[in-house]
Design a protein around this motif. Sequence first.
Motif, mmCIF file in Angstrom:
data_model
loop_
_atom_site.group_PDB
_atom_site.id
_atom_site.type_symbol
_atom_site.label_atom_id
_atom_site.label_comp_id
_atom_site.label_asym_id
_atom_site.label_seq_id
_atom_site.Cartn_x
_atom_site.Cartn_y
_atom_site.Cartn_z
ATOM 1 N N GLY A 136 20.428 107.868 41.130
ATOM 2 C CA GLY A 136 20.510 106.454 41.472
ATOM 3 C C GLY A 136 20.094 105.571 40.313
ATOM 4 N N SER A 137 20.669 105.828 39.121
ATOM 5 C CA SER A 137 20.165 105.137 37.920
ATOM 6 C C SER A 137 21.140 104.134 37.319
ATOM 7 N N SER A 138 22.107 103.661 38.121
ATOM 8 C CA SER A 138 23.010 102.636 37.582
ATOM 9 C C SER A 138 22.415 101.244 37.709
ATOM 10 N N ARG A 139 21.336 101.111 38.490
ATOM 11 C CA ARG A 139 20.743 99.787 38.697
ATOM 12 C C ARG A 139 19.274 99.948 39.083
ATOM 13 N N GLY A 140 18.561 98.821 39.102
ATOM 14 C CA GLY A 140 17.206 98.773 39.637
ATOM 15 C C GLY A 140 16.216 99.676 38.922
ATOM 16 N N ILE A 141 15.305 100.259 39.697
ATOM 17 C CA ILE A 141 14.239 101.097 39.156
ATOM 18 C C ILE A 141 14.819 102.272 38.376
ATOM 19 N N ARG A 162 29.152 99.741 36.280
ATOM 20 C CA ARG A 162 27.774 99.376 35.942
ATOM 21 C C ARG A 162 27.072 100.536 35.217
ATOM 22 N N ALA A 163 27.323 101.758 35.686
ATOM 23 C CA ALA A 163 26.732 102.936 35.044
ATOM 24 C C ALA A 163 27.264 103.104 33.622
ATOM 25 N N GLU A 164 28.564 102.891 33.439
ATOM 26 C CA GLU A 164 29.170 103.021 32.101
ATOM 27 C C GLU A 164 28.627 101.961 31.143
ATOM 28 N N LYS A 165 28.415 100.754 31.659
ATOM 29 C CA LYS A 165 27.866 99.667 30.825
ATOM 30 C C LYS A 165 26.461 100.038 30.340
ATOM 31 N N LEU A 166 25.641 100.571 31.252
ATOM 32 C CA LEU A 166 24.295 100.987 30.876
ATOM 33 C C LEU A 166 24.357 102.110 29.830
ATOM 34 N N ALA A 167 25.249 103.071 30.045
ATOM 35 C CA ALA A 167 25.378 104.187 29.105
ATOM 36 C C ALA A 167 25.740 103.685 27.711
ATOM 37 N N ALA A 168 26.641 102.723 27.645
ATOM 38 C CA ALA A 168 27.049 102.166 26.340
ATOM 39 C C ALA A 168 25.857 101.535 25.634
ATOM 40 N N GLU A 169 25.016 100.825 26.385
ATOM 41 C CA GLU A 169 23.808 100.205 25.807
ATOM 42 C C GLU A 169 22.859 101.278 25.265
ATOM 43 N N LEU A 170 22.684 102.355 26.041
ATOM 44 C CA LEU A 170 21.708 103.379 25.651
ATOM 45 C C LEU A 170 22.196 104.200 24.459
ATOM 46 N N ARG A 171 23.509 104.384 24.358
ATOM 47 C CA ARG A 171 24.036 105.128 23.197
ATOM 48 C C ARG A 171 23.732 104.391 21.888
ATOM 49 N N GLU A 172 23.587 103.092 21.972
ATOM 50 C CA GLU A 172 23.247 102.324 20.768
ATOM 51 C C GLU A 172 21.849 102.664 20.261
ATOM 52 N N LEU A 173 21.034 103.310 21.103
ATOM 53 C CA LEU A 173 19.699 103.750 20.688
ATOM 54 C C LEU A 173 19.765 105.082 19.941
ATOM 55 N N GLY A 183 12.183 92.438 43.843
ATOM 56 C CA GLY A 183 13.488 92.520 43.205
ATOM 57 C C GLY A 183 14.301 93.744 43.551
ATOM 58 N N THR A 184 13.781 94.630 44.412
ATOM 59 C CA THR A 184 14.566 95.802 44.810
ATOM 60 C C THR A 184 15.444 95.469 46.010
#
Length: 254
Positions: free
Chosen positions: A19-24, A49-60, A194-195
Amino acid sequence: MSQTLPSGSLSGKTALVTGSSRGIGADTVRYFAEAGANVVINFRNKAPRAEKLAAELRELGVEALVVGADLTDPASVQAMFDEVERTFGGLDVLVLNASGGMESGMAEDYALKLNRDAQVNVLETALPLLREGSRVVFVTSHQAHFIRTTPTMPEYEPVALSKRAGEDALRERIPALEERGIGFTVVSGDMIEGTITATLLERANPGAIAARREDAGKLYNVAEFAAEVARAALDPVPADHTRLVGDTDSFGGE
């Protein structure tokens, strides 16, 4: 969001958060990536949303695998871990974050299926991939953790009971996990601002969040609580396997 784990402390490791595409879940997986871990982002139905997060994290500079899975479907869970094994060969951190039961239109036993049966099945399916020295973290709420001694709002009671049942079923597996060199920690948090759960509770019971905030003195927000979940994957496992986050004065003993 500030760095919460020492830089490089998870280099070469792989972490999966359900459940890691959003929130906690999303903030937890981000903390792991910032610490150098390759990450697996799991979602049920929010692929973009999950793909967008993955793209951000790959930049790390880490690898990020996105895998959709219905955790209540064992075949879907098995397919997810097959993909993790193909991509990374194994797993060092498993965070059991996904939960639910307040959604409308679900079967009567859905909360128990997701919050107990699915959690146990995810752990059992992940076991062959979990390396010695790895960590399993189960995320819950004080309202669920203390449900046996402290009543909660009627709207949340079925979820709280099912999450406590899941926690109990997972705790039964601690000796077997320890034999394999796997640490297990329950992270229990007060109501988190915020959850989705807090929003649903507020809708069903207007004023609930403000009342709890007044009782507790402070409520954690999503990023603050996610930091505690992430730290539980690195910090020594507590003797009682429990990390309590936020005020517990209003709750009786377990």
